[in-house]
Scaffold this motif. Structure first.
Motif, PDB file in Angstrom:
ATOM      1  N   GLU A  47       0.817  -1.219   0.000  1.00  0.00           N
ATOM      2  CA  GLU A  47       0.000   0.000   0.000  1.00  0.00           C
ATOM      3  C   GLU A  47       0.850   1.267   0.000  1.00  0.00           C
ATOM      4  OE1 GLU A  47      -3.285   0.386  -0.264  1.00  0.00           O
ATOM      5  OE2 GLU A  47      -3.479  -1.773  -0.569  1.00  0.00           O
ATOM      6  N   GLY A  48       2.152   1.127  -0.134  1.00  0.00           N
ATOM      7  CA  GLY A  48       3.015   2.295  -0.250  1.00  0.00           C
ATOM      8  C   GLY A  48       3.662   2.768   1.029  1.00  0.00           C
ATOM      9  N   PHE A  49       3.495   2.019   2.145  1.00  0.00           N
ATOM     10  CA  PHE A  49       4.108   2.404   3.406  1.00  0.00           C
ATOM     11  C   PHE A  49       5.556   1.927   3.483  1.00  0.00           C
ATOM     12  CE2 PHE A  49      -0.428   2.066   4.525  1.00  0.00           C
ATOM     13  CZ  PHE A  49      -0.631   3.279   5.148  1.00  0.00           C
ATOM     14  N   ILE A  50       6.340   2.629   4.264  1.00  0.00           N
ATOM     15  CA  ILE A  50       7.663   2.148   4.674  1.00  0.00           C
ATOM     16  C   ILE A  50       7.467   1.437   5.998  1.00  0.00           C
ATOM     17  CG2 ILE A  50       9.990   2.813   5.410  1.00  0.00           C
ATOM     18  CD1 ILE A  50       9.634   5.318   3.610  1.00  0.00           C
ATOM     19  N   VAL A  51       7.995   0.224   6.133  1.00  0.00           N
ATOM     20  CA  VAL A  51       7.745  -0.580   7.325  1.00  0.00           C
ATOM     21  C   VAL A  51       9.049  -0.965   8.007  1.00  0.00           C
ATOM     22  CG1 VAL A  51       6.683  -2.684   8.235  1.00  0.00           C
ATOM     23  CG2 VAL A  51       5.631  -1.502   6.294  1.00  0.00           C
ATOM     24  N   GLU A  52       9.118  -0.695   9.317  1.00  0.00           N
ATOM     25  CA  GLU A  52      10.224  -1.156  10.153  1.00  0.00           C
ATOM     26  C   GLU A  52       9.664  -2.155  11.159  1.00  0.00           C
ATOM     27  OE1 GLU A  52      13.353  -0.446   9.801  1.00  0.00           O
ATOM     28  OE2 GLU A  52      13.195   1.170   8.313  1.00  0.00           O
ATOM     29  N   ILE A  53      10.504  -3.122  11.561  1.00  0.00           N
ATOM     30  CA  ILE A  53      10.049  -4.189  12.448  1.00  0.00           C
ATOM     31  C   ILE A  53      10.913  -4.240  13.714  1.00  0.00           C
ATOM     32  CG2 ILE A  53       9.870  -6.710  12.717  1.00  0.00           C
ATOM     33  CD1 ILE A  53       9.114  -6.876   9.782  1.00  0.00           C
ATOM     34  N   ALA A  54      10.253  -4.417  14.846  1.00  0.00           N
ATOM     35  CA  ALA A  54      10.938  -4.664  16.118  1.00  0.00           C
ATOM     36  C   ALA A  54      10.342  -5.936  16.712  1.00  0.00           C
ATOM     37  CB  ALA A  54      10.763  -3.493  17.073  1.00  0.00           C
ATOM     38  N   GLU A  55      11.199  -6.774  17.288  1.00  0.00           N
ATOM     39  CA  GLU A  55      10.740  -8.066  17.793  1.00  0.00           C
ATOM     40  C   GLU A  55      10.610  -8.105  19.312  1.00  0.00           C
ATOM     41  OE1 GLU A  55      15.071  -7.781  17.685  1.00  0.00           O
ATOM     42  OE2 GLU A  55      13.545  -7.564  16.113  1.00  0.00           O
ATOM     43  N   ASP A  56      10.967  -7.018  19.995  1.00  0.00           N
ATOM     44  CA  ASP A  56      10.813  -6.976  21.444  1.00  0.00           C
ATOM     45  C   ASP A  56      10.568  -5.536  21.898  1.00  0.00           C
ATOM     46  OD1 ASP A  56      13.428  -5.632  22.295  1.00  0.00           O
ATOM     47  OD2 ASP A  56      14.238  -7.373  21.254  1.00  0.00           O
ATOM     48  N   GLY A  57      10.200  -5.377  23.175  1.00  0.00           N
ATOM     49  CA  GLY A  57       9.839  -4.068  23.687  1.00  0.00           C
ATOM     50  C   GLY A  57      10.972  -3.063  23.712  1.00  0.00           C
ATOM     51  N   LEU A  58      12.165  -3.510  24.035  1.00  0.00           N
ATOM     52  CA  LEU A  58      13.308  -2.594  24.084  1.00  0.00           C
ATOM     53  C   LEU A  58      13.655  -2.070  22.697  1.00  0.00           C
ATOM     54  CD1 LEU A  58      15.638  -4.397  26.666  1.00  0.00           C
ATOM     55  CD2 LEU A  58      14.226  -2.358  27.022  1.00  0.00           C
ATOM     56  N   LYS A  59      13.665  -2.979  21.720  1.00  0.00           N
ATOM     57  CA  LYS A  59      13.946  -2.566  20.343  1.00  0.00           C
ATOM     58  C   LYS A  59      12.855  -1.632  19.835  1.00  0.00           C
ATOM     59  CE  LYS A  59      16.234  -2.827  16.420  1.00  0.00           C
ATOM     60  NZ  LYS A  59      17.601  -2.254  16.284  1.00  0.00           N
ATOM     61  N   ALA A  60      11.609  -1.873  20.250  1.00  0.00           N
ATOM     62  CA  ALA A  60      10.494  -1.019  19.837  1.00  0.00           C
ATOM     63  C   ALA A  60      10.700   0.418  20.301  1.00  0.00           C
ATOM     64  CB  ALA A  60       9.183  -1.566  20.397  1.00  0.00           C
ATOM     65  N   LEU A  61      11.099   0.582  21.562  1.00  0.00           N
ATOM     66  CA  LEU A  61      11.325   1.931  22.086  1.00  0.00           C
ATOM     67  C   LEU A  61      12.502   2.598  21.393  1.00  0.00           C
ATOM     68  CD1 LEU A  61      10.764   1.287  25.905  1.00  0.00           C
ATOM     69  CD2 LEU A  61       9.316   2.646  24.375  1.00  0.00           C
ATOM     70  N   GLU A  62      13.542   1.828  21.135  1.00  0.00           N
ATOM     71  CA  GLU A  62      14.722   2.374  20.450  1.00  0.00           C
ATOM     72  C   GLU A  62      14.352   2.865  19.054  1.00  0.00           C
ATOM     73  OE1 GLU A  62      18.854   0.682  18.490  1.00  0.00           O
ATOM     74  OE2 GLU A  62      17.990  -0.386  20.201  1.00  0.00           O
ATOM     75  N   LEU A  63      13.625   2.037  18.306  1.00  0.00           N
ATOM     76  CA  LEU A  63      13.239   2.425  16.947  1.00  0.00           C
ATOM     77  C   LEU A  63      12.231   3.567  16.946  1.00  0.00           C
ATOM     78  CD1 LEU A  63      12.925  -0.916  14.920  1.00  0.00           C
ATOM     79  CD2 LEU A  63      14.418   1.020  14.436  1.00  0.00           C
ATOM     80  N   ALA A  64      11.277   3.530  17.862  1.00  0.00           N
ATOM     81  CA  ALA A  64      10.265   4.589  17.913  1.00  0.00           C
ATOM     82  C   ALA A  64      10.918   5.948  18.080  1.00  0.00           C
ATOM     83  CB  ALA A  64       9.281   4.318  19.045  1.00  0.00           C
TER      84      ALA A  64
ATOM     85  N   ASN B  28       6.705  -5.538  27.896  1.00  0.00           N
ATOM     86  CA  ASN B  28       5.473  -5.876  27.184  1.00  0.00           C
ATOM     87  C   ASN B  28       4.853  -4.633  26.542  1.00  0.00           C
ATOM     88  OD1 ASN B  28       3.802  -4.517  29.116  1.00  0.00           O
ATOM     89  ND2 ASN B  28       3.835  -6.324  30.430  1.00  0.00           N
ATOM     90  N   GLY B  29       3.788  -4.851  25.777  1.00  0.00           N
ATOM     91  CA  GLY B  29       3.174  -3.751  25.040  1.00  0.00           C
ATOM     92  C   GLY B  29       2.613  -2.663  25.922  1.00  0.00           C
ATOM     93  N   TRP B  30       2.064  -3.054  27.103  1.00  0.00           N
ATOM     94  CA  TRP B  30       1.566  -2.044  28.036  1.00  0.00           C
ATOM     95  C   TRP B  30       2.696  -1.102  28.444  1.00  0.00           C
ATOM     96  CZ3 TRP B  30      -3.039  -3.010  26.895  1.00  0.00           C
ATOM     97  CH2 TRP B  30      -3.684  -4.225  27.082  1.00  0.00           C
ATOM     98  N   GLN B  31       3.857  -1.680  28.797  1.00  0.00           N
ATOM     99  CA  GLN B  31       5.002  -0.879  29.237  1.00  0.00           C
ATOM    100  C   GLN B  31       5.520   0.006  28.112  1.00  0.00           C
ATOM    101  OE1 GLN B  31       7.134  -4.467  30.488  1.00  0.00           O
ATOM    102  NE2 GLN B  31       7.173  -3.696  32.600  1.00  0.00           N
ATOM    103  N   VAL B  32       5.585  -0.563  26.911  1.00  0.00           N
ATOM    104  CA  VAL B  32       6.060   0.213  25.763  1.00  0.00           C
ATOM    105  C   VAL B  32       5.127   1.391  25.494  1.00  0.00           C
ATOM    106  CG1 VAL B  32       6.485   0.163  23.272  1.00  0.00           C
ATOM    107  CG2 VAL B  32       7.243  -1.749  24.706  1.00  0.00           C
ATOM    108  N   ALA B  33       3.823   1.147  25.533  1.00  0.00           N
ATOM    109  CA  ALA B  33       2.851   2.222  25.286  1.00  0.00           C
ATOM    110  C   ALA B  33       2.997   3.336  26.314  1.00  0.00           C
ATOM    111  CB  ALA B  33       1.432   1.655  25.299  1.00  0.00           C
ATOM    112  N   ARG B  34       3.176   2.953  27.581  1.00  0.00           N
ATOM    113  CA  ARG B  34       3.349   3.975  28.632  1.00  0.00           C
ATOM    114  C   ARG B  34       4.581   4.833  28.362  1.00  0.00           C
ATOM    115  NH1 ARG B  34       1.965  -0.429  32.205  1.00  0.00           N
ATOM    116  NH2 ARG B  34      -0.116  -0.136  33.096  1.00  0.00           N
ATOM    117  N   GLU B  35       5.699   4.183  27.983  1.00  0.00           N
ATOM    118  CA  GLU B  35       6.933   4.920  27.721  1.00  0.00           C
ATOM    119  C   GLU B  35       6.777   5.850  26.516  1.00  0.00           C
ATOM    120  OE1 GLU B  35       9.977   4.987  29.344  1.00  0.00           O
ATOM    121  OE2 GLU B  35       8.843   3.995  30.923  1.00  0.00           O
ATOM    122  N   ILE B  36       6.153   5.351  25.466  1.00  0.00           N
ATOM    123  CA  ILE B  36       5.961   6.162  24.263  1.00  0.00           C
ATOM    124  C   ILE B  36       5.106   7.387  24.554  1.00  0.00           C
ATOM    125  CG2 ILE B  36       4.783   6.188  22.012  1.00  0.00           C
ATOM    126  CD1 ILE B  36       5.797   3.320  21.609  1.00  0.00           C
TER     127      ILE B  36
END
Length: 238
Positions: free
Chosen positions: A30-47, A65-73
């Motif tokens: 659909e034309g998006f650029i997609v990055e992937i993270a496989e764990d919560g720490l990598k997710a925060l780093e990439l975000a 976990n996702g709850w913790q990542v969402a709170r940090e973001i």
């Protein structure tokens, strides 16, 4: 260009490689650029490093976990979040939305459904701007051009949907909006969620801009929906 999403970046966070790769395949088509993270720490780093336009966030993740990542973001970013979970209980959905999620999807899901939800969230609401995009009220300023809400002189960390919802209500004072109309105006006619999304966003807005302050702004019209009006707290109790 497909639905004006070209070059928008999506961060997919899921420890199941088959899930993340399938979403990547559909979203890139659909034309998006997609990055992937496989764990919560990598997710925060990439975000924080790539500042994505939207995050698809699984709940069950290694390290954080996702709850913790969402709170940090949500401490310093207003990026829209779609939360994924194998849990379908209503309490989990409410928690996800209260943590700042813009949508919640239960596994298993269709990649096409996720793509539709991503596009609906990213699609800018077509609100008719009248004379000004800056609305000023006692102890409240809504700057739609900057996507900012300022309460009692303090900038409120708000998601784009929260700003759009607040601006629409405030730009039409004393006009009652049903939940269905708000869903249509803010999330789009093809949004796949339900009216509880509106209730959750209103609850979050009230907590952010009204708690401990002199005025209330967003009011429930029981059995119908919501309206905007400036009421001093001592007057509300009369």
């Amino acid at each position: 260009m497909k639905d004006e999403v070209f070059k928008k970046t999506i961060l997919v966070v899921d420890d199941e490689e088959n899930v993340s790769e399938l979403l990547k395949l559909y979203l890139e088509a659909e034309g998006f650029i997609v990055e992937i993270a496989e764990d919560g720490l990598k997710a925060l780093e990439l975000a924080r490093s790539i500042n994505p336009d939207l995050i698809i966030l699984d709940i069950m993740l290694p390290f954080k976990n996702g709850w913790q990542v969402a709170r940090e973001i949500r401490k310093d970013m207003d990026t829209p979040i779609i939360m994924l979970s194998a849990k379908g209980e209503e309490s989990d959905k409410i928690l996800g939305l209260n943590l700042g999620g813009d949508d919640y999807v239960t596994k298993p899901f269709s990649p096409g459904e996720i793509t539709a939800r991503v596009k609906a969230i990213l699609r800018r609401t077509k609100i008719d701007v009248k004379e000004s995009v800056v609305l000023k009220f006692p102890q409240l300023v809504i700057d739609f051009s900057k996507y900012e809400i300022i309460a009692s002189g303090t900038k409120i960390l708000s998601t784009p949907k929260e700003v759009e919802l607040m601006w629409l209500l405030a730009n039409n004072p004393e006009i009652v909006f049903t939940r269905e109309r708000l869903l249509d105006k803010i999330w789009g006619y093809d949004y796949l969620g339900d009216s509880r999304t509106v209730d959750t966003h209103v609850k979050r807005l009230r907590r952010k801009i009204e708690k401990g302050r002199l005025y209330t702004y967003v009011h429930t019209v029981w059995g119908v929906g919501y309206k905007f009006g400036v009421i001093k707290n001592e007057e509300k109790s009369l």
